[in-house]
Design a protein around this motif. Sequence first.
Motif, PDB file in Angstrom:
ATOM      1  N   UNK A 130     -60.938  51.767 -30.548  1.00 55.49           N
ATOM      2  CA  UNK A 130     -61.945  52.828 -30.641  1.00 55.49           C
ATOM      3  C   UNK A 130     -61.422  53.999 -31.455  1.00 55.49           C
ATOM      4  N   UNK A 131     -60.177  54.419 -31.176  1.00 56.98           N
ATOM      5  CA  UNK A 131     -59.694  55.621 -31.876  1.00 56.98           C
ATOM      6  C   UNK A 131     -59.401  55.339 -33.338  1.00 56.98           C
ATOM      7  N   UNK A 154     -64.343  62.485 -27.638  1.00 52.25           N
ATOM      8  CA  UNK A 154     -65.487  63.011 -26.893  1.00 52.25           C
ATOM      9  C   UNK A 154     -65.752  62.200 -25.633  1.00 52.25           C
ATOM     10  N   UNK A 155     -65.207  60.971 -25.585  1.00 52.88           N
ATOM     11  CA  UNK A 155     -65.354  60.169 -24.369  1.00 52.88           C
ATOM     12  C   UNK A 155     -64.305  60.537 -23.323  1.00 52.88           C
TER      13      UNK A 155
END
Lengths: 296, 287
Positions: free
Chosen positions: B163-164, B173-174
Amino acid sequence: MIFDINIQALININFCSILKLLFAMSFMMIYVSTKIFSITHAAVITLGAYFTYMISMQAHFPIWLAIPLAIVLATAVGIGTELGIYKPLRKLGATPLIMLIASLGLYVVLQNCISILWGDDTKSIRTWEVKVGNEFFGAYITDIQIIIIAVSLTLFVLCLLFLHYSKMGKQIQAVSSNEELANIFGINSDKVILWSFGIGSALGSIAGILVSLDTDMTPTMGFNLLLYGIVAMIIGGVGSYWGLVGGALLLATAQHLSAYYIDSKWMDAVAYIILILFLLWKPLGFSGRRLKKVEL
Amino acid sequence: MEYILHLLILISLYIILAQSLSLVAGFAGMISLAHAGFYGIGAYTTAILSLHFHLPFLVTLLIALLISGLLSLIVSAIALRTVEDYFIICTLGIQVIIFSLMNNWMSLTQGPLGLPGIPSISFFGLSLDNKLSFLLLCLFFVSLTFFFLKNLTTSSFGTILKALSEDEIFTQSLGKNVYKTKIITFTIGAMLASIPGVLYAHYISYIDPTSFTVDESIFILSIVIIGGMRNLWGSVFAAAFLLLLPEALRFIGLPNSIAANLRQIIYGIILVAMMFKYSKGFVVNAR
């Protein structure tokens, strides 16, 4: 310890910083308008020196003819990389990171071609005898070093004049600050990028030739020289030509002081320690221009 | 036969190097050119410890893991404040600093002279000085690394990494700590890279700084890129391919000196060609 001012050290620092300035400028010429961290530029620097060797020592042409021819050939290689690799990649929408790795691959290819063609040993284009330099306030400086300083400073001033007063120079600055907007105003950014590659490669090959006149050449010489230029550019602040002067001076001074007080073998490490310190505390360099690469 | 075993040992060392870099560069998206430096730290740690203190292999391995882990923790905390091409230049700087430490710290590393006479590995008086048993030991570490990385990258931690590397700000933001995750990943990668260093030092029994240069880092990175960035099996095949390439070139009758350069030319060309394939970024293709 009292800081004793030594004329010889001052001359050496100035000489080195002027050379670094030339490398940094030749790299920045390409970097600001294309946003490519072109490691291939190191091969262009080396090729300038080796083409001079080829034309003057192997084909036995006079050196005053060999140097301009070598600059033309090396510049052609630089422009060739733009036309053959970078431009197609840009059309495919490659990110700066992809460009950097492609340029790294291309550098490996060119550097090994140089190794195969001319061998890994040190080559020299010096035909004259090495003699004691001119005395200057009790310090020594060789003729070649005076020529290098004069040529580099002239090129720096010419570049600044070109960027500020010629039409193409202004277009290069326009594309550097905002490529899309420049395109809207009818500037052909492909042509501008080609010009900055041409000028950057020419400057780089001249710098390579100048270094080889002073300290001979090896196939890998360009890499370190280029990295010093890159460090000088980053600590000077990307995009500022006067920042480059400060960056080159600071880098050369720090390297010489470390050589003077510790040992000259740590000069490489010192350059990178300075770079990392700058990225930590002053990521925008002297000039302080906004740069999106360093954040968080 | 001996020579084939030698090649297999080298290939397995490079598989560990490439897979550990694949975690850092492929899964977490941090292209690093400092990997050969950590490889060298492993080699030098074990060499110095076993030469001066006669410590057994497992102890030196643990200390090597600790030292490279500690160093990479500090170094990545600094380098990870930058991104993309600045990060690469930063890791390049780290590589050069580590190399100049190995090359210039004469009292510790004997600089360019290198460290000769590193003893071979022995377990409970059983010495692994023939190539076959050493290859088995290497294969054990390869499978250990493979197993570890496979599990790590398919775990929830691996999902955060993917994801990153795709969208850093969105991941942040998660509520994920991107900076910390990156540091942890870089440190794991560097620690794993010191394992082949330890093995290499005991295997060759002589090390000098020229085995751990920037070129070596570029070579490891090429293995990862040619292997497909996030593909652990790909790294295995790419390592075998790139290490057997000079043998193939020698086989068709090229002299040794040219074969070495030609290998680099070939992987340089493959690297450039791969960039055309990956031109939209590594992430898009990996999906």
